[in-house]
Design a protein around this motif. Sequence first.
Motif, PDB file in Angstrom:
ATOM      1  N   TYR A   1       0.823  -1.212   0.000  1.00  0.00           N
ATOM      2  CA  TYR A   1       0.000   0.000   0.000  1.00  0.00           C
ATOM      3  C   TYR A   1       0.858   1.264   0.000  1.00  0.00           C
ATOM      4  CZ  TYR A   1      -4.109  -2.826   0.542  1.00  0.00           C
ATOM      5  OH  TYR A   1      -5.105  -3.724   0.316  1.00  0.00           O
ATOM      6  N   ILE A   2       1.956   1.244   0.714  1.00  0.00           N
ATOM      7  CA  ILE A   2       2.861   2.396   0.722  1.00  0.00           C
ATOM      8  C   ILE A   2       3.434   2.627  -0.666  1.00  0.00           C
ATOM      9  CG2 ILE A   2       5.090   3.246   1.586  1.00  0.00           C
ATOM     10  CD1 ILE A   2       4.334   1.849   4.282  1.00  0.00           C
ATOM     11  N   SER A   3       3.865   1.540  -1.320  1.00  0.00           N
ATOM     12  CA  SER A   3       4.392   1.660  -2.686  1.00  0.00           C
ATOM     13  C   SER A   3       3.342   2.218  -3.634  1.00  0.00           C
ATOM     14  CB  SER A   3       4.865   0.296  -3.199  1.00  0.00           C
ATOM     15  OG  SER A   3       5.951  -0.165  -2.461  1.00  0.00           O
ATOM     16  N   ALA A   4       2.113   1.733  -3.493  1.00  0.00           N
ATOM     17  CA  ALA A   4       1.033   2.209  -4.349  1.00  0.00           C
ATOM     18  C   ALA A   4       0.707   3.682  -4.074  1.00  0.00           C
ATOM     19  CB  ALA A   4      -0.205   1.339  -4.139  1.00  0.00           C
ATOM     20  N   LEU A   5       0.705   4.061  -2.803  1.00  0.00           N
ATOM     21  CA  LEU A   5       0.446   5.472  -2.461  1.00  0.00           C
ATOM     22  C   LEU A   5       1.539   6.390  -3.010  1.00  0.00           C
ATOM     23  CD1 LEU A   5      -0.867   5.123   1.186  1.00  0.00           C
ATOM     24  CD2 LEU A   5      -2.133   6.037  -0.776  1.00  0.00           C
ATOM     25  N   ARG A   6       2.784   5.939  -2.924  1.00  0.00           N
ATOM     26  CA  ARG A   6       3.891   6.741  -3.483  1.00  0.00           C
ATOM     27  C   ARG A   6       3.742   6.884  -4.991  1.00  0.00           C
ATOM     28  NH1 ARG A   6       8.640   4.132   0.184  1.00  0.00           N
ATOM     29  NH2 ARG A   6       8.353   5.526   1.952  1.00  0.00           N
ATOM     30  N   ALA A   7       3.339   5.802  -5.641  1.00  0.00           N
ATOM     31  CA  ALA A   7       3.151   5.857  -7.092  1.00  0.00           C
ATOM     32  C   ALA A   7       2.046   6.845  -7.453  1.00  0.00           C
ATOM     33  CB  ALA A   7       2.824   4.466  -7.625  1.00  0.00           C
ATOM     34  N   ALA A   8       0.946   6.811  -6.714  1.00  0.00           N
ATOM     35  CA  ALA A   8      -0.146   7.757  -6.964  1.00  0.00           C
ATOM     36  C   ALA A   8       0.336   9.189  -6.750  1.00  0.00           C
ATOM     37  CB  ALA A   8      -1.332   7.440  -6.064  1.00  0.00           C
ATOM     38  N   ARG A   9       1.125   9.392  -5.699  1.00  0.00           N
ATOM     39  CA  ARG A   9       1.682  10.721  -5.430  1.00  0.00           C
ATOM     40  C   ARG A   9       2.582  11.164  -6.577  1.00  0.00           C
ATOM     41  NH1 ARG A   9       6.329  10.584  -1.388  1.00  0.00           N
ATOM     42  NH2 ARG A   9       7.220   9.741  -3.284  1.00  0.00           N
ATOM     43  N   ASP A  10       3.480  10.268  -7.004  1.00  0.00           N
ATOM     44  CA  ASP A  10       4.429  10.620  -8.060  1.00  0.00           C
ATOM     45  C   ASP A  10       3.743  10.929  -9.388  1.00  0.00           C
ATOM     46  OD1 ASP A  10       6.400  10.260  -6.194  1.00  0.00           O
ATOM     47  OD2 ASP A  10       7.041   8.300  -6.950  1.00  0.00           O
ATOM     48  N   HIS A  11       2.575  10.333  -9.601  1.00  0.00           N
ATOM     49  CA  HIS A  11       1.823  10.600 -10.820  1.00  0.00           C
ATOM     50  C   HIS A  11       0.831  11.755 -10.630  1.00  0.00           C
ATOM     51  CE1 HIS A  11       3.317   7.443 -13.389  1.00  0.00           C
ATOM     52  NE2 HIS A  11       3.165   6.553 -12.417  1.00  0.00           N
ATOM     53  N   GLY A  12       0.819  12.348  -9.430  1.00  0.00           N
ATOM     54  CA  GLY A  12      -0.067  13.480  -9.181  1.00  0.00           C
ATOM     55  C   GLY A  12      -1.535  13.098  -9.207  1.00  0.00           C
ATOM     56  N   ARG A  13      -1.858  11.938  -8.617  1.00  0.00           N
ATOM     57  CA  ARG A  13      -3.226  11.428  -8.660  1.00  0.00           C
ATOM     58  C   ARG A  13      -3.798  11.239  -7.259  1.00  0.00           C
ATOM     59  NH1 ARG A  13      -4.945   8.774 -13.276  1.00  0.00           N
ATOM     60  NH2 ARG A  13      -6.910   8.833 -12.128  1.00  0.00           N
ATOM     61  N   PRO A  14      -4.252  12.329  -6.620  1.00  0.00           N
ATOM     62  CA  PRO A  14      -4.839  12.201  -5.284  1.00  0.00           C
ATOM     63  C   PRO A  14      -6.111  11.351  -5.286  1.00  0.00           C
ATOM     64  CG  PRO A  14      -5.172  14.421  -6.124  1.00  0.00           C
ATOM     65  CD  PRO A  14      -4.261  13.710  -7.086  1.00  0.00           C
ATOM     66  N   ASP A  15      -6.829  11.304  -6.417  1.00  0.00           N
ATOM     67  CA  ASP A  15      -8.028  10.479  -6.505  1.00  0.00           C
ATOM     68  C   ASP A  15      -7.679   8.995  -6.366  1.00  0.00           C
ATOM     69  OD1 ASP A  15      -6.723  10.892  -9.053  1.00  0.00           O
ATOM     70  OD2 ASP A  15      -8.404   9.863 -10.002  1.00  0.00           O
ATOM     71  N   VAL A  16      -6.567   8.582  -6.959  1.00  0.00           N
ATOM     72  CA  VAL A  16      -6.117   7.190  -6.856  1.00  0.00           C
ATOM     73  C   VAL A  16      -5.637   6.918  -5.432  1.00  0.00           C
ATOM     74  CG1 VAL A  16      -4.425   5.516  -7.692  1.00  0.00           C
ATOM     75  CG2 VAL A  16      -5.580   7.027  -9.309  1.00  0.00           C
TER      76      VAL A  16
END
Length: 104
Positions: free
Chosen positions: A81-96
Amino acid sequence: FSTMISCYCNHGKLEQAESLLSDMHDDASLVKPTVACYLPVLKELGRNGESDAACERILLWLETIENESEERKMKSSRLAYISALRAARDHGRPDVATKILDMF
């Protein structure tokens, strides 16, 4: 298999890593993935790929982890989940990121 998946991801071969991970889900496969197999794929999706497509694949892999957790009594990992949250952050996707938090 987790070593091979990591190797693919470390060398920018995300498609091959995801293919191997998908093959492990095949009913005929004798080897089933552990959470450690998913982590390099989730991290690589955060670093590379189109934002929308990568985020959708991240969500699909998290759903797969959850389904596997229930079926095989496999413990899902906070690291996933941390990896996925970082990926969403890096892609600028707060919705994800919100969807990921809802899954957790």
